[in-house]
Design a protein around this motif. Structure first.
Motif, PDB file in Angstrom:
ATOM      1  N   THR A  75      86.580  58.654  63.945  1.00 12.22           N
ATOM      2  CA  THR A  75      87.735  57.767  63.755  1.00 12.22           C
ATOM      3  C   THR A  75      88.622  59.284  64.113  1.00 12.22           C
ATOM      4  N   ALA A  76      90.070  58.906  64.078  1.00 11.26           N
ATOM      5  CA  ALA A  76      91.192  60.248  63.809  1.00 11.26           C
ATOM      6  C   ALA A  76      91.141  60.605  63.086  1.00 11.26           C
ATOM      7  N   VAL A  77      90.575  60.355  61.422  1.00 12.60           N
ATOM      8  CA  VAL A  77      90.784  60.536  59.985  1.00 12.60           C
ATOM      9  C   VAL A  77      89.594  61.790  59.870  1.00 12.60           C
ATOM     10  N   ASP A  78      88.587  61.018  60.944  1.00 13.78           N
ATOM     11  CA  ASP A  78      87.171  62.258  60.020  1.00 13.78           C
ATOM     12  C   ASP A  78      88.048  63.414  61.185  1.00 13.78           C
ATOM     13  N   MET A  79      88.512  63.308  62.388  1.00 10.19           N
ATOM     14  CA  MET A  79      88.340  64.191  63.496  1.00 10.19           C
ATOM     15  C   MET A  79      89.360  65.277  62.548  1.00 10.19           C
ATOM     16  N   LEU A  80      89.908  64.800  62.278  1.00  7.88           N
ATOM     17  CA  LEU A  80      91.362  65.282  61.525  1.00  7.88           C
ATOM     18  C   LEU A  80      90.720  66.151  60.511  1.00  7.88           C
ATOM     19  N   GLN A  81      90.579  65.490  59.674  1.00  9.91           N
ATOM     20  CA  GLN A  81      89.413  66.152  58.417  1.00  9.91           C
ATOM     21  C   GLN A  81      88.164  67.558  58.573  1.00  9.91           C
ATOM     22  N   GLU A  82      87.611  67.608  60.094  1.00 16.08           N
ATOM     23  CA  GLU A  82      87.114  68.287  60.186  1.00 16.08           C
ATOM     24  C   GLU A  82      87.845  69.615  61.071  1.00 16.08           C
ATOM     25  N   VAL A  83      88.702  69.399  61.960  1.00 11.71           N
ATOM     26  CA  VAL A  83      89.444  70.632  62.201  1.00 11.71           C
ATOM     27  C   VAL A  83      90.367  70.946  61.122  1.00 11.71           C
ATOM     28  N   ALA A  84      91.174  69.974  60.242  1.00 17.03           N
ATOM     29  CA  ALA A  84      91.986  70.401  59.203  1.00 17.03           C
ATOM     30  C   ALA A  84      91.048  71.562  58.034  1.00 17.03           C
ATOM     31  N   GLU A  85      89.972  71.232  58.110  1.00 18.76           N
ATOM     32  CA  GLU A  85      89.059  72.205  57.042  1.00 18.76           C
ATOM     33  C   GLU A  85      89.282  73.871  57.139  1.00 18.76           C
ATOM     34  N   HIS A  86      88.704  74.274  58.036  1.00 22.79           N
ATOM     35  CA  HIS A  86      88.753  75.462  58.170  1.00 22.79           C
ATOM     36  C   HIS A  86      90.327  76.153  59.203  1.00 22.79           C
ATOM     37  N   ALA A  87      91.286  75.315  59.342  1.00 19.17           N
ATOM     38  CA  ALA A  87      92.532  75.814  59.612  1.00 19.17           C
ATOM     39  C   ALA A  87      93.295  76.984  58.462  1.00 19.17           C
ATOM     40  N   GLY A  88      94.240  77.774  59.447  1.00 20.47           N
ATOM     41  CA  GLY A  88      94.621  78.797  58.375  1.00 20.47           C
ATOM     42  C   GLY A  88      95.342  78.147  58.231  1.00 20.47           C
ATOM     43  N   ALA A  89      96.833  77.873  58.931  1.00 18.52           N
ATOM     44  CA  ALA A  89      97.636  76.075  59.015  1.00 18.52           C
ATOM     45  C   ALA A  89      97.166  75.404  59.514  1.00 18.52           C
ATOM     46  N   ILE A  90      98.461  73.890  59.388  1.00 19.29           N
ATOM     47  CA  ILE A  90      97.609  72.429  59.778  1.00 19.29           C
ATOM     48  C   ILE A  90      99.878  72.505  59.780  1.00 19.29           C
ATOM     49  N   VAL A  91     100.024  72.447  60.673  1.00 14.38           N
ATOM     50  CA  VAL A  91     101.026  71.211  61.218  1.00 14.38           C
ATOM     51  C   VAL A  91     101.342  69.990  61.906  1.00 14.38           C
ATOM     52  N   ALA A  92     102.120  69.181  61.386  1.00 11.97           N
ATOM     53  CA  ALA A  92     102.333  67.411  61.780  1.00 11.97           C
ATOM     54  C   ALA A  92     103.067  67.847  62.369  1.00 11.97           C
ATOM     55  N   ILE A  93     103.291  67.533  64.142  1.00 15.20           N
ATOM     56  CA  ILE A  93     104.823  68.302  65.225  1.00 15.20           C
ATOM     57  C   ILE A  93     105.014  65.995  65.361  1.00 15.20           C
ATOM     58  N   GLY A  94     106.052  65.761  65.227  1.00 17.01           N
ATOM     59  CA  GLY A  94     107.198  64.737  65.440  1.00 17.01           C
ATOM     60  C   GLY A  94     106.992  63.613  63.647  1.00 17.01           C
ATOM     61  N   SER A  95     108.132  62.841  64.007  1.00 17.10           N
ATOM     62  CA  SER A  95     108.150  61.711  63.010  1.00 17.10           C
ATOM     63  C   SER A  95     106.603  61.082  62.598  1.00 17.10           C
ATOM     64  N   CYS A  96     105.969  60.753  63.480  1.00 17.52           N
ATOM     65  CA  CYS A  96     104.652  59.831  62.960  1.00 17.52           C
ATOM     66  C   CYS A  96     103.408  61.116  62.837  1.00 17.52           C
ATOM     67  N   ALA A  97     103.186  62.052  62.795  1.00 24.77           N
ATOM     68  CA  ALA A  97     102.312  63.290  62.670  1.00 24.77           C
ATOM     69  C   ALA A  97     102.585  63.447  60.916  1.00 24.77           C
ATOM     70  N   ALA A  98     104.630  63.356  61.091  1.00 21.40           N
ATOM     71  CA  ALA A  98     105.207  63.654  59.558  1.00 21.40           C
ATOM     72  C   ALA A  98     104.716  62.513  58.478  1.00 21.40           C
ATOM     73  N   PHE A  99     105.425  61.414  59.436  1.00 21.38           N
ATOM     74  CA  PHE A  99     105.413  60.666  58.088  1.00 21.38           C
ATOM     75  C   PHE A  99     105.523  59.716  58.168  1.00 21.38           C
ATOM     76  N   GLY A 100     104.460  59.237  59.655  1.00 23.49           N
ATOM     77  CA  GLY A 100     103.789  57.869  60.287  1.00 23.49           C
ATOM     78  C   GLY A 100     104.495  57.498  61.120  1.00 23.49           C
ATOM     79  N   GLY A 101     106.029  57.854  60.835  1.00 23.73           N
ATOM     80  CA  GLY A 101     106.982  57.097  61.907  1.00 23.73           C
ATOM     81  C   GLY A 101     107.010  55.906  62.366  1.00 23.73           C
ATOM     82  N   LEU A 102     107.373  55.264  63.176  1.00 29.80           N
ATOM     83  CA  LEU A 102     107.729  54.196  63.647  1.00 29.80           C
ATOM     84  C   LEU A 102     106.004  53.393  63.814  1.00 29.80           C
ATOM     85  N   PRO A 103     105.080  53.816  64.133  1.00 35.03           N
ATOM     86  CA  PRO A 103     103.680  53.135  63.720  1.00 35.03           C
ATOM     87  C   PRO A 103     103.462  52.663  62.571  1.00 35.03           C
ATOM     88  N   ALA A 104     104.238  53.576  60.948  1.00 31.37           N
ATOM     89  CA  ALA A 104     103.549  53.002  59.685  1.00 31.37           C
ATOM     90  C   ALA A 104     104.447  51.955  59.684  1.00 31.37           C
TER      91      ALA A 104
END
Length: 171
Positions: A75-104
């Protein structure tokens, strides 16, 4: 959001990717697919532990155990958590990634959320906009790549240099 980045001209995309940063994984821009792209993702995580920038694009579906977005059987949740775990920085680009946007937006049938809601307890820089301003994104990432720091953020975790004041403050 990738489209807006592809349209940058200062620096040009080629100079950005070939000279300024190392783009080791991007589902949309990769020629590889399947096992090759999954191998590239895992190699990038291992080689860059604690140093790479994890960039999230799009809202993350969470309803029904995240079945509405799967990549390589995860799932996207699992993949996100895996990739973010060891990131030096995390950036959410666009209103959807940042705050959920229209899909939310109500009724939100997929349980879409922004990355900060999924990655609670982690610092996530948000670059909202639909489309987001590519230079706000580039300024943030290049500061991290160059100096190892992130810009000052406002109360919504947006870079203060870009979102610190409204256009009407100096009318």
């Amino acid at each position: 959001c990738t489209e807006t980045l592809l349209r940058t001209s200062h620096p040009a995309l080629g100079k950005l990717i070939l000279d300024l940063v190392s783009l080791d994984y991007h589902e949309t821009l990769f020629a590889a697919a399947g096992h090759q792209i999954e191998s590239a993702l895992h190699s990038a995580i291992e080689a860059g532990k604690g140093k790479y920038v994890c960039v999230i694009e799009g809202a993350i579906p969470t309803k029904d155990d995240g079945i509405y977005c799967k990549i390589a059987g995860r799932t996207a949740v699992d993949m996100l958590q895996e990739v973010a775990e060891h990131a030096g920085a995390i950036v959410a680009i666009g209103s959807c990634a940042a705050f959920g946007g229209l899909p939310a937006a109500d009724p939100n049938p997929t349980g879409a959320k922004g990355a900060p809601e999924i990655l609670q307890g982690k610092a996530v820089v948000t670059i909202p906009g639909c489309p987001p301003n590519p230079y706000n994104f580039l300024g943030t990432v290049l500061q991290y790549v160059t100096f190892g720091t992130l810009p000052a953020l406002d109360d919504l975790a947006r870079p203060a240099f870009a979102y610190g004041r409204t256009i009407h403050e100096h009318c």
